[in-house]
Design a protein around this motif. Structure first.
Motif, short mmCIF file in Angstrom:
data_model
loop_
_atom_site.label_atom_id
_atom_site.label_comp_id
_atom_site.label_asym_id
_atom_site.label_seq_id
_atom_site.Cartn_x
_atom_site.Cartn_y
_atom_site.Cartn_z
N ALA A 1 51.23 -62.23 82.90
CA ALA A 1 51.57 -60.92 82.34
C ALA A 1 53.03 -60.56 82.57
CB ALA A 1 50.67 -59.84 82.95
N TYR B 1 47.64 -59.17 73.34
CA TYR B 1 48.21 -58.48 74.49
C TYR B 1 48.58 -57.04 74.15
CZ TYR B 1 51.92 -56.93 77.62
OH TYR B 1 52.72 -56.18 78.46
N LYS C 1 46.55 -54.04 76.72
CA LYS C 1 47.48 -54.36 77.81
C LYS C 1 46.82 -54.25 79.18
CE LYS C 1 51.72 -53.03 75.42
NZ LYS C 1 52.95 -52.18 75.47
N ARG D 1 45.80 -60.92 82.84
CA ARG D 1 46.30 -62.19 82.32
C ARG D 1 47.12 -62.88 83.39
NH1 ARG D 1 46.24 -58.63 78.15
NH2 ARG D 1 45.27 -59.34 76.20
#
Length: 302
Positions: A76, A65, A69, A73
């Motif tokens: 998140a 992650y 970034k 996801r």
């Protein structure tokens, strides 16, 4: 209405009432929070880390992650407060001796304890399965049950012996109220850290600027002025003798340099054995007979 064959309908089959609210299974919720990563939803495996809010993650998922970034996801929001690797702490967990692994009931012919945890408290022996409250120390990462910290009150870690304070204790998978308190605590720490950094940078700037200003604006001392005036008077009164004194100074400096660069063979206080060590000695020089007319690196003559 039907009812052929003597069937008798019940009330819930004829009258549609309000739908029942679906409730989350507590066992499934506990398993999701204590046995699975909060980011990748994969099963927890070593190395396991925790954030300042007390959530459990796989270290590999956190590193992925942080490296990217921008990738999408599903969870998140659970890691939005993690800015870098310093915001997480690797946990020092104690294995449960009764844990037999994931495939302990592959045949399905034995009782499977759903609440059996992979890790336990090293002091009390409680399993880390969500039924008991667990905490970890930010200083060393050791994990203990809340009961152990309350029953055995100390300022030193029970497992590794590192000192800690009450502010270093963080609850794992706490309630909403506990998470809100931890979030406020985390924000306060970050604000204090920023203030310290700004103070240090300002102090460094203030230290550097006065020294530079002093060097630039430093007035000549009275002694220097006196020496300078005396030298000017002497040079004016001396006239041509001043140039002679300067030439003498240059000669003396050149003589000193020549003395320092004197050959070792010219030193009378050194012995002949000491002089023979160096290549400037007469024994180290070759005569014309000893000198060869040609040189090859790979001669083929015999």
């Amino acid at each position: 209405m039907g009812c052929d064959g003597g069937t008798i309908p019940k009330r819930h089959e004829l009258v549609k009432g309000p739908k029942k609210v679906e409730k989350v299974d507590k066992n499934a919720e506990l398993a999701a929070r204590w046995k699975y990563c909060a980011l990748s939803q994969e099963k927890l495996r070593r190395p396991i880390v925790a954030c300042e809010l007390g959530r459990l993650y796989n270290k590999d998922a956190i590193i992925e992650y942080l490296l990217d970034k921008s990738a999408e996801r599903p969870n998140a929001e659970a890691v939005a407060h993690i800015r870098g690797i310093k915001d997480i702490k690797e946990l020092n967990l104690t294995d449960n001796p009764e844990w037999e692994g994931e495939r302990r009931n592959a045949k399905g012919d034995r009782y499977e304890d759903i609440h059996c945890g992979m890790f336990i408290c090293p002091v009390v022996g409680l399993e880390m399965n969500g039924k008991h409250r667990f905490c970890y120390l930010q200083t060393c990462g050791c994990v203990f049950s809340d009961r152990a910290l309350k029953e055995v009150k100390t300022e030193i870690c029970h497992k590794c012996g590192d000192p800690f304070r009450d502010d270093d204790i963080i609850v794992l998978n706490g309630t909403k109220e506990e998470v809100d308190k931890l979030r406020e605590k985390m924000e306060e720490k970050r604000v204090k850290a920023k203030a310290k950094k700004s103070k240090k940078s300002r102090a460094a700037e203030t230290v550097s600027t006065p020294t530079e200003s002093k060097e630039d604006t430093q007035p000549p001392s009275a002694e220097a002025e006196g020496n300078g005036s005396g030298q000017n008077d002497e040079s004016q009164s001396a006239g041509p003798s001043g140039s002679s004194s300067s030439s003498k100074a240059t000669k003396s400096s050149s003589s000193l340099l020549s003395a320092t660069k004197r050959s070792i063979q010219d030193m009378e206080e050194k012995s002949e054995a000491f002089k023979s060590i160096f290549t400037t000695h007469s024994s180290a020089k070759r005569t014309k007979e000893q000198m060869s007319n040609w040189v090859t690196h790979t001669p083929y003559h015999f």
